[in-house]
Every structure is written in structure tokens, then in C-alpha cells.
Scaffold this motif. Structure first.
Motif, PDB file in Angstrom:
ATOM      1  N   SER A 157      13.054  14.800   8.697  1.00  0.00           N
ATOM      2  CA  SER A 157      11.849  14.686   7.866  1.00  0.00           C
ATOM      3  C   SER A 157      11.494  13.230   7.599  1.00  0.00           C
ATOM      4  O   SER A 157      10.328  12.834   7.667  1.00  0.00           O
ATOM      5  CB  SER A 157      12.059  15.420   6.538  1.00  0.00           C
ATOM      6  OG  SER A 157      12.217  16.804   6.742  1.00  0.00           O
ATOM      7  N   LEU A 158      12.516  12.426   7.313  1.00  0.00           N
ATOM      8  CA  LEU A 158      12.264  11.002   7.072  1.00  0.00           C
ATOM      9  C   LEU A 158      11.756  10.318   8.338  1.00  0.00           C
ATOM     10  O   LEU A 158      10.849   9.484   8.283  1.00  0.00           O
ATOM     11  CB  LEU A 158      13.543  10.314   6.600  1.00  0.00           C
ATOM     12  CG  LEU A 158      13.845  10.324   5.102  1.00  0.00           C
ATOM     13  CD1 LEU A 158      15.167   9.615   4.830  1.00  0.00           C
ATOM     14  CD2 LEU A 158      12.723   9.667   4.308  1.00  0.00           C
ATOM     15  N   LEU A 159      12.341  10.669   9.467  1.00  0.00           N
ATOM     16  CA  LEU A 159      11.920  10.060  10.725  1.00  0.00           C
ATOM     17  C   LEU A 159      10.477  10.429  11.056  1.00  0.00           C
ATOM     18  O   LEU A 159       9.683   9.568  11.462  1.00  0.00           O
ATOM     19  CB  LEU A 159      12.857  10.506  11.848  1.00  0.00           C
ATOM     20  CG  LEU A 159      12.713   9.785  13.187  1.00  0.00           C
ATOM     21  CD1 LEU A 159      12.948   8.292  13.022  1.00  0.00           C
ATOM     22  CD2 LEU A 159      13.680  10.367  14.206  1.00  0.00           C
ATOM     23  N   ASN A 160      10.112  11.686  10.841  1.00  0.00           N
ATOM     24  CA  ASN A 160       8.730  12.113  11.082  1.00  0.00           C
ATOM     25  C   ASN A 160       7.763  11.438  10.119  1.00  0.00           C
ATOM     26  O   ASN A 160       6.643  11.060  10.501  1.00  0.00           O
ATOM     27  CB  ASN A 160       8.618  13.629  10.960  1.00  0.00           C
ATOM     28  CG  ASN A 160       9.288  14.354  12.116  1.00  0.00           C
ATOM     29  OD1 ASN A 160       9.418  13.799  13.209  1.00  0.00           O
ATOM     30  ND2 ASN A 160       9.723  15.588  11.882  1.00  0.00           N
ATOM     31  N   ARG A 161       8.187  11.290   8.869  1.00  0.00           N
ATOM     32  CA  ARG A 161       7.355  10.612   7.871  1.00  0.00           C
ATOM     33  C   ARG A 161       7.094   9.175   8.321  1.00  0.00           C
ATOM     34  O   ARG A 161       5.967   8.674   8.287  1.00  0.00           O
ATOM     35  CB  ARG A 161       8.046  10.643   6.506  1.00  0.00           C
ATOM     36  CG  ARG A 161       7.287   9.889   5.409  1.00  0.00           C
ATOM     37  CD  ARG A 161       8.076   9.894   4.102  1.00  0.00           C
ATOM     38  NE  ARG A 161       8.143  11.228   3.528  1.00  0.00           N
ATOM     39  CZ  ARG A 161       7.175  11.783   2.804  1.00  0.00           C
ATOM     40  NH1 ARG A 161       6.060  11.111   2.572  1.00  0.00           N
ATOM     41  NH2 ARG A 161       7.320  12.989   2.305  1.00  0.00           N
ATOM     42  N   LEU A 162       8.155   8.504   8.726  1.00  0.00           N
ATOM     43  CA  LEU A 162       8.022   7.115   9.143  1.00  0.00           C
ATOM     44  C   LEU A 162       7.137   6.986  10.378  1.00  0.00           C
ATOM     45  O   LEU A 162       6.285   6.082  10.458  1.00  0.00           O
ATOM     46  CB  LEU A 162       9.407   6.523   9.424  1.00  0.00           C
ATOM     47  CG  LEU A 162       9.435   5.071   9.888  1.00  0.00           C
ATOM     48  CD1 LEU A 162       8.775   4.152   8.865  1.00  0.00           C
ATOM     49  CD2 LEU A 162      10.865   4.624  10.145  1.00  0.00           C
TER      50      LEU A 162
ATOM     51  N   GLN B   8       1.769   4.766  12.545  1.00  0.00           N
ATOM     52  CA  GLN B   8       0.493   4.857  13.249  1.00  0.00           C
ATOM     53  C   GLN B   8      -0.582   3.977  12.611  1.00  0.00           C
ATOM     54  O   GLN B   8      -1.601   3.682  13.238  1.00  0.00           O
ATOM     55  CB  GLN B   8       0.027   6.309  13.291  1.00  0.00           C
ATOM     56  CG  GLN B   8       0.928   7.212  14.125  1.00  0.00           C
ATOM     57  CD  GLN B   8       0.516   8.674  14.069  1.00  0.00           C
ATOM     58  OE1 GLN B   8      -0.594   8.993  13.623  1.00  0.00           O
ATOM     59  NE2 GLN B   8       1.391   9.568  14.520  1.00  0.00           N
ATOM     60  N   VAL B   9      -0.334   3.565  11.350  1.00  0.00           N
ATOM     61  CA  VAL B   9      -1.257   2.657  10.666  1.00  0.00           C
ATOM     62  C   VAL B   9      -0.725   1.236  10.827  1.00  0.00           C
ATOM     63  O   VAL B   9       0.367   0.932  10.335  1.00  0.00           O
ATOM     64  CB  VAL B   9      -1.383   3.004   9.169  1.00  0.00           C
ATOM     65  CG1 VAL B   9      -2.360   2.050   8.490  1.00  0.00           C
ATOM     66  CG2 VAL B   9      -1.828   4.448   9.002  1.00  0.00           C
TER      67      VAL B   9
ATOM     68  N   TYR C 266       6.920  -1.792   6.932  1.00  0.00           N
ATOM     69  CA  TYR C 266       6.935  -0.415   6.434  1.00  0.00           C
ATOM     70  C   TYR C 266       8.225  -0.248   5.625  1.00  0.00           C
ATOM     71  O   TYR C 266       9.322  -0.489   6.142  1.00  0.00           O
ATOM     72  CB  TYR C 266       6.907   0.574   7.598  1.00  0.00           C
ATOM     73  CG  TYR C 266       5.727   0.367   8.528  1.00  0.00           C
ATOM     74  CD1 TYR C 266       4.561   1.097   8.379  1.00  0.00           C
ATOM     75  CD2 TYR C 266       5.794  -0.590   9.544  1.00  0.00           C
ATOM     76  CE1 TYR C 266       3.476   0.896   9.229  1.00  0.00           C
ATOM     77  CE2 TYR C 266       4.724  -0.801  10.387  1.00  0.00           C
ATOM     78  CZ  TYR C 266       3.563  -0.065  10.230  1.00  0.00           C
ATOM     79  OH  TYR C 266       2.483  -0.271  11.066  1.00  0.00           O
ATOM     80  N   LYS C 267       8.067   0.172   4.373  1.00  0.00           N
ATOM     81  CA  LYS C 267       9.232   0.272   3.479  1.00  0.00           C
ATOM     82  C   LYS C 267       9.407   1.714   3.010  1.00  0.00           C
ATOM     83  O   LYS C 267       8.496   2.307   2.424  1.00  0.00           O
ATOM     84  CB  LYS C 267       9.068  -0.654   2.267  1.00  0.00           C
ATOM     85  CG  LYS C 267      10.293  -0.679   1.355  1.00  0.00           C
ATOM     86  CD  LYS C 267      10.195  -1.778   0.310  1.00  0.00           C
ATOM     87  CE  LYS C 267       9.203  -1.464  -0.773  1.00  0.00           C
ATOM     88  NZ  LYS C 267       9.236  -2.436  -1.893  1.00  0.00           N
ATOM     89  N   ILE C 268      10.604   2.262   3.280  1.00  0.00           N
ATOM     90  CA  ILE C 268      10.933   3.623   2.878  1.00  0.00           C
ATOM     91  C   ILE C 268      12.114   3.559   1.908  1.00  0.00           C
ATOM     92  O   ILE C 268      13.187   3.058   2.257  1.00  0.00           O
ATOM     93  CB  ILE C 268      11.316   4.497   4.096  1.00  0.00           C
ATOM     94  CG1 ILE C 268      10.221   4.478   5.149  1.00  0.00           C
ATOM     95  CG2 ILE C 268      11.637   5.918   3.652  1.00  0.00           C
ATOM     96  CD1 ILE C 268       8.961   5.174   4.734  1.00  0.00           C
TER      97      ILE C 268
ATOM     98  N   LEU D 161       0.841  -1.187   0.000  1.00  0.00           N
ATOM     99  CA  LEU D 161       0.000   0.000   0.000  1.00  0.00           C
ATOM    100  C   LEU D 161       0.878   1.238   0.000  1.00  0.00           C
ATOM    101  O   LEU D 161       1.694   1.424   0.904  1.00  0.00           O
ATOM    102  CB  LEU D 161      -0.900   0.013   1.233  1.00  0.00           C
ATOM    103  CG  LEU D 161      -1.810  -1.207   1.442  1.00  0.00           C
ATOM    104  CD1 LEU D 161      -2.575  -1.074   2.752  1.00  0.00           C
ATOM    105  CD2 LEU D 161      -2.768  -1.366   0.268  1.00  0.00           C
ATOM    106  N   GLU D 162       0.730   2.065  -1.018  1.00  0.00           N
ATOM    107  CA  GLU D 162       1.514   3.297  -1.075  1.00  0.00           C
ATOM    108  C   GLU D 162       0.947   4.285  -0.059  1.00  0.00           C
ATOM    109  O   GLU D 162      -0.244   4.623  -0.098  1.00  0.00           O
ATOM    110  CB  GLU D 162       1.509   3.863  -2.490  1.00  0.00           C
ATOM    111  CG  GLU D 162       2.249   2.962  -3.465  1.00  0.00           C
ATOM    112  CD  GLU D 162       2.325   3.518  -4.877  1.00  0.00           C
ATOM    113  OE1 GLU D 162       1.786   4.641  -5.109  1.00  0.00           O
ATOM    114  OE2 GLU D 162       2.927   2.862  -5.748  1.00  0.00           O
ATOM    115  N   ALA D 163       1.812   4.731   0.828  1.00  0.00           N
ATOM    116  CA  ALA D 163       1.367   5.516   1.986  1.00  0.00           C
ATOM    117  C   ALA D 163       0.662   6.806   1.605  1.00  0.00           C
ATOM    118  O   ALA D 163      -0.227   7.276   2.333  1.00  0.00           O
ATOM    119  CB  ALA D 163       2.570   5.823   2.881  1.00  0.00           C
TER     120      ALA D 163
END
Length: 487
Positions: free
Chosen positions: A119-124, A129-130, A135-137, A87-89
Motif C-alpha cells: 500500500s505504501l509503495l502504491n501510494r508513493l 507521478q507529480v 517526496y516525503k512519506i 505540499l500535502e499530497a
């Protein structure tokens, strides 16, 4: 603590589906790029591994160009047919879709441009939360420094559910380092076609990097140059680390510019594991030498002005060279009185000039050969040896031929007229290709001329480099034939 990760392989074409039987047993998961295989009925293929359905959108570098409604209908259908659904976030985490696709089947992903560490850490954290299985970044980069944030995130985040790496120019090393920093998976591909996909095959991951086994790292080493992705160095160094139980990892750093690499990686305090040493190959042997603050006085790299290795000592970089040591060991294994024979060294680049400066200590019967006149004259005047152009060169006038140019690596090129070689000649070819022997080596073996090929020379040099980099002797690896191949 030692452990194991999951090797994931991406399928991007019908021909790859037909080759699934050849996958190594260590592969534990398949990603099926449905956006590239929409017209193919995969039910007719015998797939015995868990499968992830991936419908990559154009926004994230894929080929799916349908509406969001069409996309979600396909994802829902796939959730009944496949073990997992990606699923694309940024477009798939709707309440309607999440209500249908079970948590244990969700793999939330994001593929985008480089971002800062915070920014990446906040995005992750937002994605975490879902509820999901993985989770793949993935970031698409064009320089080495852009890869550092995702590596730092992996080392920081305290979960075994986050996969992260980079793709694109200069990104290959991140795909190897990621599982050693906490990623539960290492991603691979059966056939590398696009820079937006992982670079390595499952076989390369297993043979060159010892995956899926991982262990805590204390130091990084690697090879820098262009090209380096076909080098045998990672295989040899990493196998030796495992044999000795050393907490090290040897990575390939392919780059277009050495000074940028030095700023972005070698001198970057943010790299999550310290980089302690490098093998330096073409075209950066001169730049590596010039960038080192202290040079080994006793080594021949001082006379030639090049190096093929750098080691960090007290926050400074020290250069060294093993080019000459490999050639010397090869000659000593081949013939005891080599220093009484006439020698031609073809190529006045870093390797050729280093070997020439070293062999000059034992004999003056050495002639430098180079294609370009100006460079040949310049190097010959510094080392004080005779010089002829490649056009003038006749192999029949020499007993030992040392070939140190790139000719023959990628094409059926020959550096000189092979039929002029004498039956009792000795040939050392520094060029190698993992795909097949060079035309020079094949000719010598066909004619029973003594020849030492580039892979054997590389192994000899790697043995010396290993000691220079780690301070310990390289062990003999049981799975590798260490005997010098001389016809």
C-alpha cells in the motif's frame, strides 16, 4: 558506496529561530513549521540556509485549521518567499496550485497511519507521478513492526528523491536508519516536544551516528531497553565502526515490552538489514536471558539468570553479560588488593546480581543490599551471599560500595546516607546521566573519595560488548577520553 545526505532541521518556535546561529555547519536545510509560527515575522531573522515552508494541516497532525482556500493562498504566497514549499499530497496537488508553484520548489508530503508495504509503495508511486523536488512519506506508529514497511519501501525504490521514516512510539531508530537505506535526507529537530516530530537533534545525528556521512550496511546492532535514548552506546559503537571501516550501524530500540520487540524486530525476516546483536539493558536483562536459546556456560549470567547482551548465531540468539567484566576492570584499575576488602553491592537487579556472582569467585566478603526484602532474600539465597536491607545499610561498614540501582539517574536522589562513607572508601556508581553527574558522584569528588562514575563503567562494558558482538577489539577513539576517571 559512501556518500552524504542532507541534515534537515525543523523549527517549531520563536526561541529556536533565535538560536539558529548555534546550528552545526552540517545542517543543510530548515523546515519552518508555519502552522506553529503564523504570528511571527521571520524576515527579521538572519537565515542563511534554504528554508521549506511547512503549513501542516490538522489532518496530518499539525495546527493549521483554516479552509482549503486560505491554505492554498498561503502556500502560493510562500512560494514567492521561500526556497521550497511542502505540499500535502492529499489536499494540495490541485492543478491550480501546481500551475503556480514551480517543480523545483515542490516538496510533496504525506503523514499518516501505518500501511502495508504494498500500500505504501502504491501510494508513493501515485505521488511520484507529480513532478517535485522531494517526496516525503512519514508514518505515525505505536509498535516496531509498523515501521518495517516504510524502511522496505526506501530500500526498494530506485530514486534519491524519496524521504521516509516513522514518528511516534518506538520510531526513533527509523529516523537514523532511513538515510542508510537511500533517503537523501535525515530529519532532526532543535527541541523535541511532540511524538509527531523527529526525535534527534542535529548534534546527536552528527556525534552519535556520524551523519551526514552514510555507507552501505550489512548488519545492524543496537541497544534495547527503557530508557535507552540517553545512552552513550550508539556514540561509542558507531565511532568504532567508522574507525574500523565496518559496514555496521548501532541503533537505539526503546520499547515497553521485550517479547513484542523480539517478535516484531529480532525475529522479523522483513527487516531490510539483518539485526545481528543487541546490548540489553533494564528492565529486560532477565527477559533477554530467558529468550536466548543457548547461554554461555562460562559466563556469570548463568548464575545470575540475566544478561546484558545477545548475539545471533546460526539463526538463534545467544546471551552474554559484561556487567561483571566492567566492574572487575574498574576495581583492578583502582586498587590491587580489592578482593581483601569488604564489598557492598547495592541493588539486586540484573547488574547487581551478575557482579555479585562474578566477584564471589575472588572473595566471600560481599554483602548484597536491596530496598525490597523479598527480592533481596531471593537473590541472596540463589547466589549464596549475605543480605541486608537498604534501611539497614551503613556505608561506613564497607570498603567498596558498588551502586547498581537506577536511583540518581533523573533526580537528585541518593541511594544511601552519603555522610557515612569513609574517606578511604572506593565507590562505583553504575548510574549516569548525560546532563550532569549523580549526587553520589558529586559528593565523592567533593570529599576526595575515590569514585568511578557510570559513564566510565559504561565505556568499560561497551569495550567488552563490542568484542562480544563483532568479534574484534574496540579501537581507542581519539575524540573520546578513554582514561578511567578516579579521584
Amino acid at each position: 558506496m559512501k556518500g552524504k545526505v542532507n541534515i534537515v532541521t525543523t523549527i517549531t518556535s520563536q526561541s529556536q529561530l533565535e538560536e539558529l546561529k548555534n546550528l552545526p555547519f552540517s545542517v543543510g536545510l530548515l523546515e519552518l513549521r508555519a502552522d506553529l509560527l503564523q504570528a511571527i515575522d521571520i524576515t527579521k531573522y538572519s537565515i542563511h540556509l534554504p528554508v521549506v515552508y511547512v503549513l501542516r494541516s490538522k489532518d496530518e497532525g499539525g495546527k493549521f485549521n483554516g479552509s482549503i482556500k486560505e491554505r492554498h493562498q498561503l502556500l502560493i504566497k510562500a512560494s514567492y518567499q521561500f526556497d521550497f514549499v511542502e505540499l500535502e499530497a492529499e489536499r494540495d496537488l490541485t492543478s491550480e496550485l501546481l500551475a503556480i508553484i514551480p517543480v523545483e520548489k515542490r516538496r510533496i508530503s504525506w503523514l499518516g497511519i501505518p500501511e502495508s508495504y504494498s500500500s505504501l509503495l502504491n501510494r508513493l508511486k501515485k505521488y511520484l507521478q507529480v513532478p517535485a523536488d522531494i517526496y516525503k512519506i512519514v508514518t505515525t506508529i505505536t509498535n516496531h513492526s509498523d515501521a518495517i514497511p516504510i524502511m522496505r519501501v526506501l530500500k526498494t525504490i530506485n530514486t534519491k528523491k524519496v524521504v521516509g521514516y516513522a514518528v511516534g512510539e518506538t520510531a526513533e531508530w527509523t529516523q537514523i536508519l532511513a538515510p542508510f537505506l537511500g533517503s537523501p535526507e535525515v530529519h532532526s529537530i532543535m527541541e523535541h516536544r511532540e511524538k509527531s516530530e523527529p526525535y534527534f537533534s542535529p548534534v546527536q545525528l552528527i556525534e552519535d551516528y556520524g551523519l551526514p556521512a552514510v555507507y552501505p550496511l550489512e548488519q545492524l546492532f543496537g541497544i534495547v531497553g527503557n530508557p535507552v535514548l540517553g545512552s552513550i552506546s550508539p556514540n561509542q559503537h558507531n565511532a568504532a565502526y567508522r574507525e574500523l571501516g565496518l559496514p555496521y550501524l548501532y541503533l537505539p530500540f526503546q520499547t515497553e515490552d521485550f517479547s513484542s520487540f523480539m517478535n516484531e524486530i529480532m525475529e522479523n525476516p522483513s527487516i531490510p538489514v539483518p539485526l545481528s546483536g543487541l546490548t540489553v539493558v533494564a528492565p529486560f536483562k532477565r527477559e533477554g536471558y530467558m529468550a536466548s536459546k543457548y547461554k554461555e556456560e562460562e559466563d556469570n549470567n548463568k548464575a545470575s539468570g540475566v544478561c546484558n547482551g545477545m548475539i545471533r548465531k546460526k539463526q538463534e540468539w545467544l546471551s552474554f553479560s559484561t556487567d561483571a567484566l566492567g566492574a572487575l576492570e574498574a576495581l583492578n584499575h583502582t586498587v590491587s588488593d580489592w578482593y581483601q576488602k569488604s564489598i557492598a553491592i547495592i541493588g539486586c537487579g540484573g547488574t547487581g546480581r551478575t557482579i555479585a556472582a562474578s566477584l564471589k569467585k575472588y572473595t566471600s566478603d560481599i554483602t548484597l543490599v536491596n530496598r525490597t526484602l523479598a527480592k533481596g532474600i531471593e537473590i541472596a539465597s540463589v547466589i549464596r551471599l549475605p543480605f541486608i536491607t537498604l534501611q539497614e545499610f551503613d556505608a561506613g561498614n564497607f570498603d567498596i560500595i558498588i551502586h547498581a540501582t537506577p536511583l540518581g539517574k533523573n533526580q537528585e536522589e541518593t541511594p544511601f546516607k552519603l555522610t557515612n562513607l569513609k574517606p578511604d572508601s572506593i565507590v562505583i556508581d553504575h548510574v549516569y546521566s548525560l546532563r550532569k553527574e549523580t549526587a553520589l558522584v558529586r559528593y565523592c569528588r567533593l570529599c576526595n573519595i575515590k569514585v568511578i562514575d557510570g559513564i566510565e563503567i559504561a565505556r568499560l562494558q561497551i569495550k567488552q560488548q563490542f568484542k562480544s558482538l563483532t568479534g574484534v577489539e574496540k579501537p581507542i577513539i581519539k575524540t573520546t577520553n578513554q582514561n578511567l576517571k578516579i579521584n
